[in-house]
Design an enzyme around this catalytic site. Structure first.
Site, PDB file in Angstrom:
ATOM      1  N   TYR A  34       0.830  -1.201   0.000  1.00  0.00           N
ATOM      2  CA  TYR A  34       0.000   0.000   0.000  1.00  0.00           C
ATOM      3  C   TYR A  34       0.866   1.255   0.000  1.00  0.00           C
ATOM      4  CZ  TYR A  34      -4.118  -2.850   1.210  1.00  0.00           C
ATOM      5  OH  TYR A  34      -5.150  -3.759   1.216  1.00  0.00           O
ATOM      6  N   SER A  48     -13.929  -4.226   0.202  1.00  0.00           N
ATOM      7  CA  SER A  48     -14.822  -3.489  -0.698  1.00  0.00           C
ATOM      8  C   SER A  48     -16.280  -3.706  -0.329  1.00  0.00           C
ATOM      9  CB  SER A  48     -14.585  -3.887  -2.164  1.00  0.00           C
ATOM     10  OG  SER A  48     -15.233  -2.980  -3.036  1.00  0.00           O
ATOM     11  N   PRO A  49     -16.639  -3.494   0.946  1.00  0.00           N
ATOM     12  CA  PRO A  49     -18.014  -3.758   1.381  1.00  0.00           C
ATOM     13  C   PRO A  49     -19.049  -2.833   0.750  1.00  0.00           C
ATOM     14  CG  PRO A  49     -16.805  -2.584   3.084  1.00  0.00           C
ATOM     15  CD  PRO A  49     -15.802  -2.978   2.036  1.00  0.00           C
ATOM     16  N   LEU A  50     -18.613  -1.681   0.226  1.00  0.00           N
ATOM     17  CA  LEU A  50     -19.544  -0.762  -0.437  1.00  0.00           C
ATOM     18  C   LEU A  50     -19.439  -0.854  -1.959  1.00  0.00           C
ATOM     19  CD1 LEU A  50     -19.301   2.444   1.790  1.00  0.00           C
ATOM     20  CD2 LEU A  50     -20.739   0.412   2.061  1.00  0.00           C
ATOM     21  N   GLY A  80     -18.078   2.134  -3.600  1.00  0.00           N
ATOM     22  CA  GLY A  80     -18.914   3.305  -3.394  1.00  0.00           C
ATOM     23  C   GLY A  80     -20.318   3.178  -3.963  1.00  0.00           C
ATOM     24  N   GLY A 110     -23.049   3.158  -1.460  1.00  0.00           N
ATOM     25  CA  GLY A 110     -23.036   4.264  -0.510  1.00  0.00           C
ATOM     26  C   GLY A 110     -24.069   5.334  -0.775  1.00  0.00           C
ATOM     27  N   GLY A 111     -24.847   5.188  -1.827  1.00  0.00           N
ATOM     28  CA  GLY A 111     -25.875   6.175  -2.126  1.00  0.00           C
ATOM     29  C   GLY A 111     -25.365   7.290  -3.021  1.00  0.00           C
TER      30      GLY A 111
END
Length: 313
Positions: free
Chosen positions: A53, A210-212, A215, A218-219
């Protein structure tokens, strides 16, 4: 905060995992320090990073930032620190992968950058098809014996890789893998076929990255553009309607779904700002009913359960 055992080990970790991939390239060191302070003060004790990273030109940068935070705060023993090995870290042919040679070099380099004498969870960032499992476990067992690492985890493994690694470790009378870090979210549920069942069988805690979905879960932003630069779809519109009906913010609700999934230790949250961190932490207070979970399965159908029942009788 919610807490759980790290797989079948006796170690306790927070169910939200602080991901640090943004530290350096997208989040300044000052802001990263503030995020780590807030996360720990909020009960997030599980910090995840990787040796690569920091970006192509600054591999190791993120570990260096975490190391300076650890040195300045004196709170090393309050966290469970995880990092990873596999990616290319230099020009040499042995500066990557899971050879015993690279594992030995990589762990010492990570320890220097992190300014610590031990790594709690040392994860293989990917499968190395050229490295025999006997070689990998010989190297990992040595690191445990030396006190440089406590546990070994995997990331991006298939179910049969988990079986190979675990059975080889068992034959050596080693503890073996204790966790698997996989891509998992409402939009991407492939691991329900074989990875989740394999992890459950071998007593591995599953960590969702990468749970969203970059993005997408995320709305919409204030400008009406969906985060992740993804065009609106009927499926995501149904998701946002689901959240509106229950007065839930989409991002925390997506994290909460993972906290309700059997076999999942928890999701990795990768905040770039304090506000994003505070929003994510709210996921632990969201309770989804059985009817909610059924509704989400209708919006985001999974593969149909574990293999082979998902596609056969």
């Amino acid at each position: 905060m919610q807490y759980s055992q790290l797989g079948r080990t006796g170690a306790t970790v927070s169910r939200l995992v602080l991901g640090t991939m943004n530290f350096g390239p997208h989040t300044t060191e000052e802001d990263a320090f503030a995020i780590m302070d807030r996360a720990l003060d909020s009960g997030v004790t599980f910090f995840d990073t990787a040796n690569g990273y920091g970006g192509t030109d600054r591999r190791g940068w993120t570990e260096e930032i975490i190391g300076r935070w650890l040195a300045s705060r004196g709170r090393r023993e309050e966290i469970v620190l995880a990092t990873k090995v596999f990616g290319e870290m230099g020009p040499g042919r042995n500066d990557r992968g899971l050879s015993a040679l690279n594992i030995r070099r990589a762990v010492d380099a990570s320890l220097r950058r992190l300014q610590t004498d031990h790594i709690d969870l040392y994860q293989m960032h990917h499968v190395d098809r050229s490295a025999p499992w006997e070689e990998i476990w010989q190297a990992m067992d040595l690191l445990v014996a030396q006190g440089k690492i406590s546990y070994v985890g995997s990331s991006n493994f298939a179910g049969w890789h988990l079986a190979q690694a675990s059975e080889t470790a068992r034959a050596r009378h080693s503890l073996g893998l204790v966790s698997e870090q996989s891509l998992y979210n409402l939009l991407t549920r492939d691991i329900e076929l074989e990875v989740l069942p394999s992890a459950e069988h071998y007593g591995l805690g599953v960590i969702a990255w990468s749970p969203l979905a970059g993005g997408r879960l995320g709305g919409r932003s204030g400008q009406g553009v969906r985060r992740g630069d993804v065009e609106p779809t009927a499926q995501l519109d149904r998701w946002e309607a689901f959240c509106r009906q229950r007065d839930l913010a989409p991002g925390p609700a997506a994290l909460a779904w993972l906290l309700h999934r059997p076999g999942v230790l928890g999701p990795i949250i990768g905040p770039r700002t304090i506000d994003q961190l505070d929003s994510a932490i709210g996921a632990v207070d969201i309770s989804l009913s059985e009817d909610d979970l059924i509704a989400l399965d209708e919006i985001f159908p999974g593969p149909g359960g574990p293999a082979p029942e998902a596609y056969a009788w």
